[in-house]
Design an enzyme around this catalytic site. Structure first.
Site, mmCIF file in Angstrom:
data_model
loop_
_atom_site.group_PDB
_atom_site.id
_atom_site.type_symbol
_atom_site.label_atom_id
_atom_site.label_comp_id
_atom_site.label_asym_id
_atom_site.label_seq_id
_atom_site.Cartn_x
_atom_site.Cartn_y
_atom_site.Cartn_z
ATOM 1 N N CYS A 35 -5.909 1.609 6.510
ATOM 2 C CA CYS A 35 -6.122 0.457 6.140
ATOM 3 C C CYS A 35 -5.765 -0.228 8.248
ATOM 4 C CB CYS A 35 -6.679 -0.443 5.247
ATOM 5 S SG CYS A 35 -4.653 -1.365 5.306
ATOM 6 N N HIS A 84 0.862 -1.378 0.249
ATOM 7 C CA HIS A 84 -0.281 0.081 0.137
ATOM 8 C C HIS A 84 0.831 1.365 0.225
ATOM 9 C CE1 HIS A 84 -3.843 -1.573 1.731
ATOM 10 N NE2 HIS A 84 -3.376 -1.870 0.694
ATOM 11 N N GLU A 140 0.967 3.818 2.228
ATOM 12 C CA GLU A 140 1.814 3.813 3.219
ATOM 13 C C GLU A 140 3.132 3.236 3.521
ATOM 14 O OE1 GLU A 140 -1.697 2.967 2.478
ATOM 15 O OE2 GLU A 140 -3.042 4.237 3.616
ATOM 16 N N CYS A 197 -1.689 -0.493 7.577
ATOM 17 C CA CYS A 197 -0.797 0.698 7.498
ATOM 18 C C CYS A 197 -1.189 1.245 8.897
ATOM 19 C CB CYS A 197 -2.366 1.521 5.817
ATOM 20 S SG CYS A 197 -1.097 0.283 4.505
#
Lengths: 151, 151
Positions: B85, B55, B57, B88
């Site tokens: 999420c 992801h 991040e 993260c």
């Protein structure tokens, strides 16, 4: 799966946890298994790797996904010596891990049977089958010894 | 921080989100900032990188930690176009991010203001300052257009 077979599998993760101790990292180890073959191995390495995400589970899942050439680890099992944290449980859901086998409980940092209990959240995208407490005594002993020595 | 300055910072993350669209990934972008300098950049890349953890991040925080030679991103801010999420948000806590700035809400996958609300959990190790809704209109539009084109 017979208990002796489960302990044998977890022994592979425990070996990685012991290797983490040797380099001063919290002793947690993980493997990803597909059709009986280990396709990902991870030992906890955030400090050494300068990577806050380098928990054993993440390292093992990244290796397995790279090996398969797929971000989804469908039909793969994750074996880890300690209850996964929220970061790792989230990654397990993203990876679509089929079965999660873990050792020791982690009341402080765990996010499967403790804290946010991520797989019980209504918004979770995927929930693996979960088997807890496998070789928990050995995993716990390893962690206890490690933290006792650092005090 | 004045709103125009915040939008300028988020524009850097939006640029990375737009780059994700170009390669067929869900458009989310993130940057890590320390003393006003961008030290980590991430665009969402799980499919292309064969990495369920890639992801925006995570990619940005791993880059920043590698740059600093430290798994802790103390005194660093994370700017991301979408609500993080659980994976993260967990990584943000491990990295000790000082301030989290995000754009669009994510009622389905978000874990900050939705779902497990990770930073409100009593077991969370670290809670950043949180600023939501920055340039949310642009981040949302980007995601809506992306998903509309794939239907």
């Amino acid at each position: 799966m017979p208990l002796t077979k489960a302990r044998e599998m977890m022994e592979e993760a425990l070996k990685l946890a012991r290797a983490a101790v040797d380099v001063g990292e919290v002793p947690v180890g993980a493997i990803v298994v597909r059709d009986g073959a280990i396709i990902g191995r991870g030992a906890n390495r955030p400090i050494g790797n300068h990577d806050p995400t380098a928990h054993a589970e993440i390292v093992a899942m990244r290796e397995a996904a790279s090996y398969l050439g797929n971000d989804r680890l469908t039909d793969c099992d994750l074996w880890v010596t300690l209850e996964p944290c929220a970061m790792c449980a989230g990654a397990i859901a993203h990876a679509r891990i089929a079965r999660l086998y873990y050792g020791a409980d982690d009341p402080k940092g765990g996010a499967v049977a403790h804290g946010p209990r991520l797989f019980e959240q209504p918004t979770v995208h995927h929930r693996p089958e979960i088997y807890a407490g496998i070789a928990a005594d050995e995993a716990t002993e390893l962690l206890k010894t490690f933290f006792a020595q650092r005090r």
